[in-house]
Design an enzyme around this catalytic site. Structure first.
Site, PDB file in Angstrom:
ATOM      1  N   LYS A  81       0.860  -1.184   0.000  1.00 36.83           N
ATOM      2  CA  LYS A  81       0.000   0.000   0.000  1.00 36.83           C
ATOM      3  C   LYS A  81       0.896   1.234   0.000  1.00 36.83           C
ATOM      4  CE  LYS A  81      -3.786   2.085   2.730  1.00 36.83           C
ATOM      5  NZ  LYS A  81      -4.653   1.911   3.925  1.00 36.83           N
ATOM      6  N   SER A 156      -9.620   2.133   3.118  1.00 38.07           N
ATOM      7  CA  SER A 156      -8.721   2.866   2.239  1.00 38.07           C
ATOM      8  C   SER A 156      -7.747   1.967   1.489  1.00 38.07           C
ATOM      9  CB  SER A 156      -7.935   3.898   3.056  1.00 38.07           C
ATOM     10  OG  SER A 156      -7.084   3.248   3.992  1.00 38.07           O
ATOM     11  N   SER A 180      -9.705  -0.186   7.410  1.00 44.36           N
ATOM     12  CA  SER A 180      -9.198  -0.148   6.033  1.00 44.36           C
ATOM     13  C   SER A 180      -8.523  -1.416   5.516  1.00 44.36           C
ATOM     14  CB  SER A 180      -8.245   1.023   5.857  1.00 44.36           C
ATOM     15  OG  SER A 180      -8.987   2.201   5.756  1.00 44.36           O
TER      16      SER A 180
END
Ligand code: GLN
Length: 497
Positions: A81, A156, A180
């Protein structure tokens, strides 16, 4: 060896086994993954890819193996990420503020996975500074849900979820501040675990809300999450909130039988608590149906279901949306155009430079959170909002301890509904409210997991949430693994992938 076309279907554990058996090389796996990332560029999952970096790491992994190194994940391609800073790739947090930013060091989680011999394909899209639930707040492109191009992948960690669900990569890192990892895992039909706060180092994770942020793995199975978590967790003296816990082999724990278990009842004796507040009016019928069916399956495997209560579940929304913005407003003050990142091209004086830089660099959701955070921390409102929220946070954590007197693991839905259509949020509050089932464990700092549990409306995936007491990741992974041995939801691939 001729090129194989099935490599993307292998789980991380299967890739590791084939690498160990020398049936495939890391370079071959990496080439296949890079080709697939390119072919499915339209998903928007990646913000950067570097074939030269990845292939050099793969060649190095193959060389290590040739010398007898048998580290579990040696040579397996993954991706990170874009909240984790990396020396090999730009680190943007999906913000214009950090466009093109190169870190002089790797985040500890990245460094640990590198040392374990994983190959990094690139960086994954997410909501700007990890603020969001739909990946619609990225300053770059949106991410598509592989199950339906008109639906959000969740956020997210939406890029991580989409990349794993579409089988571009077998595993990825994510971060979870208020859901997330768990929410995008649920909405894309993959497995993800947010560890206990302090299990994984936050060093080099671009900070959103420091008392909540936690790194974790996202992959197709509990077994793959266990492999990744074993490699990425552990004490780090560079993070003052990192816990001094002994290293654990989660992959071994997942297969170790429970005391009193039998072959067809691997969960014999496990008490699973169902918080009544997680099964109320706000839960969509299709999600409820899939979660109930998964619970019945866990019962068949020997678990006992008990009713518990988390009475302040609803309050977790206002509490989180005070504490998280408060910490964000402080953390994001470092982006001022001076130290790093974007700086406005034209300005009158220093204050004008700060103002223009931040106006240009941050997107609307980030600005909203900074304003809320500055407000709740301001003199005159601090006691009414921030202090009150902190008191309630403690009570929410205490409610979990009361529930864990009656059960070993808590279960429920991850999300109230399946993935919503892209662009359908009427206002930011609608998405905030949908975080209701992930926020309580975040506020308490407890480990939480999302496990594929079937499909709901329009054939979209549903996740089962498992929440454990502090440091009980092994129990969550064990439970999820037993479930995945008996069901095949986690093996389903979206059409076209
Ligand atoms: N959806 C939550 C938020 O917008 C959680 C985000 C996260 O866990 N990073 O803050």
């Amino acid at each position: 060896m001729s090129a194989r076309h099935d490599l993307h279907n292998l789980t991380l554990a299967e890739q590791a086994a084939q690498l160990a058996a020398k049936a495939v090389s890391s370079v071959e796996l990496t080439q296949a993954a890079l080709a697939r990332v390119q072919a499915h560029d339209a998903l928007g999952a990646f913000l950067s890819v570097d074939a030269d970096v990845a292939l050099a790491q793969a060649a190095a992994a193959d060389a290590r193996r040739a010398q007898g190194d048998a580290t579990a994940l040696l040579g397996v391609p993954i991706a990170h990420k874009d909240i984790f800073v990396t020396t090999d790739f730009a680190s943007t947090a999906a913000s214009k503020m950090l466009a093109g930013y190169r870190s002089p060091f790797d985040a500890t989680v990245v460094a640990k996975l590198k040392a374990a011999g994983t190959v990094t394909l690139g960086k994954l899209n997410c909501d700007e500074f990890a603020m969001g639930s739909a990946n619609e707040n990225s300053a770059y492109n949106k991410v598509i849900n592989p199950w339906d191009a008109k639906r959000i992948p969740g956020g997210s960690s939406g890029g991580s979820a989409a990349a794993v669900a579409a089988r571009l990569v077998g595993g990825a890192t994510g971060t979870d501040t208020g859901g997330s990892i768990r929410q995008p895992a649920a909405l894309t039909g993959i497995t993800g675990i947010k560890p206990t706060y302090g299990r994984c180092s936050r060093y080099g994770m671009i900070a959103f809300a420091s008392s909540l942020d936690q790194a974790g793995p996202m992959a197709r199975s509990a077994e793959d999450c266990a492999l990744l978590l074993s490699a990425m967790s552990g004490f780090d003296e560079r993070d003052a909130t990192s816990a001094q816990r002994p290293a654990e082999d989660f992959a071994a724990a997942l297969k170790a039988p429970r005391a009193g278990a039998t072959a067809d009842k691997p969960l014999q004796g496990l008490r699973i608590g169902l918080p009544k507040e997680f099964f109320g009016a706000g839960l969509a019928a299709d999600v409820n149906g899939a979660v109930r069916a998964a619970l019945a399956e866990l019962e068949k495997l020997g678990a006992t279901l008990v009713d518990v209560s988390l009475p302040r579940t609803e309050l977790s929304i206002p509490v989180y949306y005070i504490i998280a913005p408060a910490e964000a407003s402080s953390n994001l003050s470092r982006f001022d155009g001076v130290k790093f990142g974007h700086r406005a091209a034209q300005y009158k004086d220093l204050n004008d430079m700060y103002a223009k830089t931040r106006a240009e660099g941050f997107g609307p959701e980030v600005k909203r959170r900074i304003m809320i955070g500055a407000y709740v921390l301001s003199h005159g409102y601090y006691d009414a909002y921030y202090l009150q929220a902190q008191k309630l946070r403690r009570m929410i954590a205490d409610d979990f301890q009361a529930a864990f007197k009656q059960c070993d693991v808590i279960a429920g839905p991850v999300t109230p509904t399946v993935a919503r259509p892209v662009g359908s949020a009427v206002d930011p509050l609608a998405d905030y409210l949908a975080d209701i089932f992930t926020l309580p464990a975040s506020l308490a700092g407890l480990p939480g997991m999302s496990v594929p549990a079937g499909f709901g409306e329009a054939g979209l995936p549903v996740g089962l949430q498992l929440i454990g007491n502090y440091w009980q990741e092994a129990a969550l992974l064990h439970t999820a693994h037993a479930f995945q041995q008996a069901t095949d939801w986690h093996t389903r691939a979206p059409a076209g992938f």
